[in-house]
Design a protein around this motif. Structure first.
Motif, short mmCIF file in Angstrom:
data_model
loop_
_atom_site.label_atom_id
_atom_site.label_comp_id
_atom_site.label_asym_id
_atom_site.label_seq_id
_atom_site.Cartn_x
_atom_site.Cartn_y
_atom_site.Cartn_z
N LEU A 297 1.27 -1.42 -0.19
CA LEU A 297 -0.09 0.12 0.24
C LEU A 297 1.37 1.62 -0.41
O LEU A 297 2.08 0.91 0.82
N ILE A 298 0.82 1.87 -1.28
CA ILE A 298 1.28 3.14 -1.01
C ILE A 298 0.43 4.73 -1.02
O ILE A 298 -0.19 4.35 -1.58
N THR A 299 0.40 5.49 0.05
CA THR A 299 -0.18 6.81 0.40
C THR A 299 0.28 7.54 0.45
O THR A 299 1.70 7.85 0.57
N ALA A 300 -0.87 8.99 0.43
CA ALA A 300 -0.44 10.17 0.81
C ALA A 300 -0.25 10.48 2.51
O ALA A 300 -0.84 10.22 2.65
N THR A 301 1.07 11.07 2.54
CA THR A 301 0.51 12.00 4.82
C THR A 301 -0.68 12.81 4.94
O THR A 301 -1.40 12.97 3.65
N GLY A 302 -1.28 12.58 5.66
CA GLY A 302 -2.39 13.13 6.54
C GLY A 302 -3.93 11.84 5.97
O GLY A 302 -4.66 12.11 6.15
N GLN A 303 -4.02 11.01 4.90
CA GLN A 303 -4.87 9.69 4.53
C GLN A 303 -5.11 8.72 5.37
O GLN A 303 -4.20 8.35 6.52
N ARG A 304 -5.73 8.04 4.93
CA ARG A 304 -6.12 6.91 6.07
C ARG A 304 -6.87 5.75 5.41
O ARG A 304 -6.75 5.82 4.60
N VAL A 305 -6.19 4.71 5.87
CA VAL A 305 -6.13 3.33 4.73
C VAL A 305 -6.96 2.29 6.36
O VAL A 305 -6.13 2.38 7.52
N THR A 306 -7.08 1.32 5.76
CA THR A 306 -6.88 0.22 5.99
C THR A 306 -6.94 -1.04 5.52
O THR A 306 -7.07 -1.44 4.56
N LEU A 307 -6.24 -1.98 6.50
CA LEU A 307 -5.27 -3.46 6.54
C LEU A 307 -6.20 -4.33 7.21
O LEU A 307 -7.17 -4.22 8.21
N ARG A 308 -6.16 -5.43 6.28
CA ARG A 308 -7.15 -6.29 6.89
C ARG A 308 -6.86 -7.66 6.93
O ARG A 308 -5.70 -7.91 6.09
N CYS A 309 -6.89 -8.01 7.60
CA CYS A 309 -6.56 -10.05 8.24
C CYS A 309 -8.07 -10.73 8.45
O CYS A 309 -9.20 -10.82 8.90
N SER A 310 -7.61 -11.91 7.68
CA SER A 310 -8.87 -12.96 8.31
C SER A 310 -8.10 -13.84 8.95
O SER A 310 -6.44 -14.29 8.76
N PRO A 311 -8.55 -14.68 10.03
CA PRO A 311 -7.83 -15.59 10.48
C PRO A 311 -7.98 -16.53 10.45
O PRO A 311 -8.11 -17.23 9.52
#
Lengths: 113, 112
Positions: free
Chosen positions: B11-25
């Motif tokens: 994931l490449i994103t700019a400063t100030g942004q919001r991201v969501t990371l997902r995990c399936s156990p």
């Protein structure tokens, strides 16, 4: 509070030589201990674990570790390393009844041909 | 293959942004852990969920939050991103506390 100390940040060793990666922990109560390996660009993989019973624990890829309660250590050993053992190794501890694993800072093992 | 799935891988994103990371156990695992791995700070425990409830908190910034859903997958939300948030974020799962944790392949976050 728990903590884990891996005394060596880097360990170079020649192929087919023995290796020991050191790990000491601090905890005033019973603990469970783990060694994980991280190959380049991959996640962590469990090598072995100590929960109870025999203090000598055998893991995958020919590794073993010995739990020494009096010295609060859990050193990882292999009698003869292979090039493919080159990786980062993490020691981890959790207190019995606790919820999270505490990791050491890792030891980078480099096997020299 | 540990059985733990993380998306996205990069994931490449700019400063100030919001991201969501997902995990399936792994199937059957009730506990999910989030870790951050960076060069200068090593492997840092962020937070743990067990069967939908927060169980333990580590060095997680206030800008970060997580949750575990009824189907046991988990999301880590990172907001107001800074350059220093660039790191590998690992999810791990275990059946219960005190059993070994199985790690996903990680999400590499780059903040530019």
């Amino acid at each position: 509070a728990q903590s884990v100390t891996q005394l060596d940040s880097q360990v170079p060793v020649f192929e087919e030589a023995p290796v020991e990666l050191r790990c000491n922990y601090s905890s005033s109560v019973s603990v469970y201990l783990f060694w994980y390996v991280q190959y380049p660009n991959q996640g962590l993989q469990l090598l072995l674990k100590y929960l109870s019973g025999s203090t000598l624990v055998k893991g995958i890829n020919g590794f073993e570790a010995e739990f020494n309660k009096s010295q609060t250590s859990f050193h990882l050993r292999k009698p003869s390393v292979h090039i493919s053992d080159t990786a980062e190794y993490f020691c981890a501890v959790t207190q019995t009844g606790a919820n999270n694993l505490f990791f050491g800072t890792g030891t980078r093992l480099t096997v020299i041909p | 293959d540990s059985g733990v799935t993380q998306t996205p891988k990069h994931l490449i994103t700019a400063t100030g942004q919001r991201v969501t990371l997902r995990c399936s156990p792994r199937s059957g695992d009730l506990s999910v852990y989030w870790y951050q791995q960076s060069l200068d700070q090593g492997l840092q425990f962020l937070i743990q969920y067990y069967n939908g409830e927060e169980r333990a908190k580590g060095n997680i910034l206030e800008r970060f939050s997580a949750q575990q859903f009824p189907d046991l997958h988990s999301e880590l939300n990172l907001s107001s991103l800074e350059l220093g948030d660039s790191a590998l974020y690992f999810c791990a799962s275990s059946l219960d506390r005190n059993t070994e944790a199985f790690f996903g392949q990680g999400t590499r976050l780059t903040v530019v």
